[in-house]
Design a protein around this motif. Structure first.
Motif, PDB file in Angstrom:
ATOM      1  N   ALA A 132      38.506  45.046  31.957  1.00  0.00           N
ATOM      2  CA  ALA A 132      37.896  43.999  32.772  1.00  0.00           C
ATOM      3  C   ALA A 132      37.150  43.014  31.890  1.00  0.00           C
ATOM      4  N   SER A 133      37.054  41.763  32.328  1.00  0.00           N
ATOM      5  CA  SER A 133      36.301  40.747  31.603  1.00  0.00           C
ATOM      6  C   SER A 133      34.819  40.871  31.945  1.00  0.00           C
TER       7      SER A 133
ATOM      8  N   ASP B  88      32.672  39.205  33.614  1.00  0.00           N
ATOM      9  CA  ASP B  88      32.178  38.953  34.970  1.00  0.00           C
ATOM     10  C   ASP B  88      32.758  39.918  36.001  1.00  0.00           C
ATOM     11  N   GLY B  89      33.427  40.964  35.533  1.00  0.00           N
ATOM     12  CA  GLY B  89      33.955  41.969  36.444  1.00  0.00           C
ATOM     13  C   GLY B  89      35.376  41.712  36.892  1.00  0.00           C
TER      14      GLY B  89
ATOM     15  N   ASN C 173      41.820  35.192  34.679  1.00  0.00           N
ATOM     16  CA  ASN C 173      40.937  36.185  35.293  1.00  0.00           C
ATOM     17  C   ASN C 173      41.119  36.217  36.809  1.00  0.00           C
TER      18      ASN C 173
ATOM     19  N   ARG D 105      41.896  39.239  40.397  1.00  0.00           N
ATOM     20  CA  ARG D 105      41.828  40.548  41.021  1.00  0.00           C
ATOM     21  C   ARG D 105      43.210  41.164  41.078  1.00  0.00           C
TER      22      ARG D 105
END
Length: 342
Positions: free
Chosen positions: A186-187, A189-190, A336, A338
């Motif tokens: 994950a990056s 920022d989540g 980035n 989901r």
């Protein structure tokens, strides 16, 4: 006993090698690949095999131990054989190898075999890892690339043991395959970088890669030099553009995008766009429908640029197409979002 995967030897100018090189080099030092242990490296270090650059020969260069060589070279007169254990940058399924003996002429490794394991580094170091042969003994020629392609990708492996019979030199080892993520990275920022090489992303097509490959766009970090980004040749054609298609390792919903032009100062693209599509193929068909994710936006020299993605938020994209107008170079791209599935 596990059967050795079916493989064949192919020529450097074959379509098989072109396809092989479109895969990820799992043994690249840029991915964090490293040497865990070795039997000997008297003349030249085993870690040289993992360099991304092509091997070079410096006629006047010597060390206190003898001729400097850009590869792994062991001492002479081994009564058994030499070996080196490579930890791949990321676990992956292997499609084939390039075992390169460039510049090793009277001192190359005459025969090589490769074993593989899926294990932790601790188990490898302690000797608990179970290695199995995936490439039996094959003859090596001096100063040559040797390409071996599997009929089907192997199981997932984390480590290789390169066996060198009885001793000698190997310039480079390329392990072409597909990253199989053990955990999704994950990056900050989540969100997940859907295109990151560590998540299985890879560049599958481009208009031009005269100076360096679009595969570099997906590497960890921000790189060391301009040479580990993607840069195309200068265009003299009106209304020209260059493009690269990235297959996402994790299909998903795109939220935020980063374009990084670090170290590209006089050669960054003045204008870029990003589009997404859904395709079951490695390379989307010519008539694929592309959806705009980032409209025409200007870039500046040596900077990170952040954009919110536009377009539908309920479409799980599998590929993105990055386009530069008219040409130029860029260091990294981060997609980035989901993941479509956990």
């Amino acid at each position: 006993m596990t059967a050795i995967p079916s493989f064949r030897t192919v020529q450097a100018d074959s379509v098989e090698v072109a396809a092989l090189k479109s895969k990820t080099n799992l043994a690249s030092v840029s991915l964090g690949s490293k040497i865990v242990s070795f039997s000997d490296e008297f003349f030249a270090e085993a870690e040289n095999m993992l360099k991304d650059t092509e091997a070079v020969f410096l006629p006047e260069e010597f060390t206190e131990r003898g001729k400097w060589m850009d590869g792994w070279e062991t001492r002479r007169h081994n009564k058994k054989y030499d070996w080196a254990i490579v930890q791949l940058g990321y676990a992956g399924a292997i499609y084939g190898f390039d075992i390169d003996t460039s510049h090793f002429t009277g001192n190359h490794a005459p025969v090589v075999s490769i074993e593989a394991a899926n294990a932790t580094e601790a188990d490898v170091r302690s000797g608990k890892a179970q290695f199995e042969e995936i490439l039996p003994k094959v003859d090596m020629n001096p100063g040559s690339h040797h390409y071996f392609v599997y009929g089907a990708p192997t199981k997932t492996y984390t480590h290789l043991r390169v066996n060198n019979y009885p001793d000698g030199g190997i310039a480079r080892l390329r392990v072409y395959g597909q990253v199989v993520p053990q955990t999704i990275v994950a990056s900050a920022d989540g969100l997940v970088d859907l295109a990151f090489v560590g998540n299985g992303g890879r560049a599958v097509a481009c208009s031009n890669q005269h100076f360096c490959s679009p595969s570099n766009l997906l590497l960890p970090g921000r790189g060391k030099t301009m040479g580990d980004g993607w840069e195309t040749r200068r265009s003299r054609t009106p209304n020209h553009n260059d493009w690269a298609i990235l297959k996402l390792g994790v299909p998903g919903y795109v939220d935020k995008v980063e374009f990084d032009t670090k170290q590209f100062c006089g050669n960054f693209p003045p204008l870029v766009t990003l589009h997404g599509t859904v395709s079951a193929e490695d390379v989307p068909a010519a008539d694929a429908q592309w959806t705009e994710l980032v409209g025409a936006v200007p870039l500046t020299a040596d900077a990170q640029h952040y954009f919110d993605a536009v377009g539908p938020k309920d479409v799980a994209f599998t590929h993105v197409k990055f386009t530069m107008y008219p040409d130029g170079g860029i260091k990294r791209i981060r997609i980035n979002g989901r993941p479509a599935s956990s």
